[in-house]
Design an enzyme around this catalytic site. Sequence first.
Site, short mmCIF file in Angstrom:
data_model
loop_
_atom_site.label_atom_id
_atom_site.label_comp_id
_atom_site.label_asym_id
_atom_site.label_seq_id
_atom_site.Cartn_x
_atom_site.Cartn_y
_atom_site.Cartn_z
CG ASP A 291 -10.60 -9.31 15.09
OD1 ASP A 291 -9.43 -9.53 15.41
OD2 ASP A 291 -11.52 -10.12 15.29
CG HIS B 149 5.87 8.05 4.11
ND1 HIS B 149 5.47 8.33 2.82
CD2 HIS B 149 6.49 6.84 4.06
CE1 HIS B 149 5.83 7.33 2.02
NE2 HIS B 149 6.45 6.41 2.74
CG ASP C 207 6.36 3.94 -0.64
OD1 ASP C 207 6.30 4.35 0.54
OD2 ASP C 207 7.35 4.11 -1.36
CD GLU D 234 9.59 7.90 3.56
OE1 GLU D 234 10.28 6.91 3.86
OE2 GLU D 234 9.12 8.05 2.41
CG ASP E 182 7.37 3.49 4.65
OD1 ASP E 182 6.60 3.37 3.68
OD2 ASP E 182 8.42 4.17 4.61
CG HIS F 93 9.47 4.99 -5.21
ND1 HIS F 93 10.70 5.45 -4.82
CD2 HIS F 93 8.72 4.96 -4.07
CE1 HIS F 93 10.70 5.71 -3.52
NE2 HIS F 93 9.51 5.41 -3.04
CG ASP G 18 -6.40 -7.52 12.64
OD1 ASP G 18 -7.12 -6.54 12.86
OD2 ASP G 18 -6.79 -8.53 12.03
#
Length: 510
Positions: free
Chosen positions: A39, A121, A133, A167, A196, A296, A315
């Site tokens: 875990d 990324h 992100d 990226e 991602d 973004h 996990d």
Amino acid sequence: MAAAVGLAPATPTSAAVPRSAAVAIGSLAAPDMPLAAPDVPLANVKAHLTQFQSIATANGGNRAHGRPGYLASVNYVRAQLDGAGYTTSVQSFSYGGATGYNLVADWPGGDPDDVLMIGAHLDSVTAGPGINDNGSGSAAILEVALAVARSGLAPGKHLRFAWWGAEELGLRGSQYYVNNLSTAEQARIGGYLNFDMVGSPNAGYFVYDGDNSDGVGSGPGPAGSAQIEQTIQAYFSSIGVPTRGTDFDGRSDYGPFIRVGIPAGGTFTGAEGVKSSSQAALWGGTAGSAFDPCYHRACDTTANIDDTALGRNADAIAYSVWALAATPAPPGETVYSDTFETATGWTVDPAGTDTATAGLWARADPAATSSGVATQLGSTVSGSFDLVTGPLAGSGAGDHDVDGGVTSIRSPSISLPAGGTLTLSFAWYLAHLSNASSADYLRVRVVSTSTGTVHEVVGAASNRAAAWQTASADISAYAGQSVRILVEAADAGGASLVEAAVDDVRITRS
């Protein structure tokens, strides 16, 4: 995750990133069987996100290509990996008049001609710190890499982790990496896992559609992508979370890999797309809102993370790494095999000393049982039957689990040939809830004139979902003898909920 952007060649530079001093660690264990995936501590993953946030705050609010926050992020991740015993390297490239960096970390050992890569990324857009992100994917694979080191994993495949630069400007870093691999080096990469955005606040549970079973978009990934998809789906199935496919649309760093024929897969919790009412019914959350309303934007901070989605995906990454990097079943002559589709003479409580009052071992067609996490799987590795503790489901998860102590089951006598290397392999799982302890266990022994334990997994005070794993052990020491295989499970720590199963037992000689 980047918007779709046309790709252009990148030019290398000679810039270097300062390397932290490596910290010596003890010798690594070299088990003769794959270990169960751990875990992954959510708190550890979130601690990495806090570091990424602090780095962005101290460097103009972002971690973007060519900005000081990105280089600081590379140095933070590299220091963690160097301290854990990885061999790290930084690959520099140039794009848009700025230097970019890919960080690559290799775990010692494994087959150098069969590499499993795991990537995410590390850069953000210039508008914000990029915590979902893609701090989320970067932090999750970092903690899985550290879990590999803590466990002393000795996988059959060679493990390589990567954090990509630029990226957000069109997959520049990952494309540069793949473009600079020779054909032989590309052929050595047997699979690439990409993560991602794995903590979206209005999360969905998407798995890249390796086999094109959805029948939309770009078609299937290269051969082997379906296996990656099925492995990831198996984890989510084991915790009772439904998944849906997402297309290989080229918006993330798997793109350069699949273009050269490397199988790929991964997970995604959604970006600017809007969650439908049917998806909200499936996963919860808010219909009519974006999976990530801060995609973004400056508000993509540590407040923009769903802890449940992040923990489940971390996990899932660990499960997939452990499963896909395992040593394959050994080739050779089959000495003994049992898939449990017919009764072959396994005996429950063979010594008459078992103490368990419920959940006794049986050869059976099991019923699925869940209590928030899957504690007993209704599916077997092959066919319909396996060895399982208390095969019935009952009205609650604890109705037919192991209670009161030890339950055991023993194979018929097996005559082993003399000479050669003898390998015992089997599939297994041990599941328990947070009321378990280290006194609970699943154990496999070989019994002859002497008895040896070849596999043991102990419980812990945490939820552990049922998920099939494979194990193998060298039993050549018993060559020329008649042996029996003894399987034991125990609820020995009090009022624990413990379930276990074994399937596809095989002994081979090579």
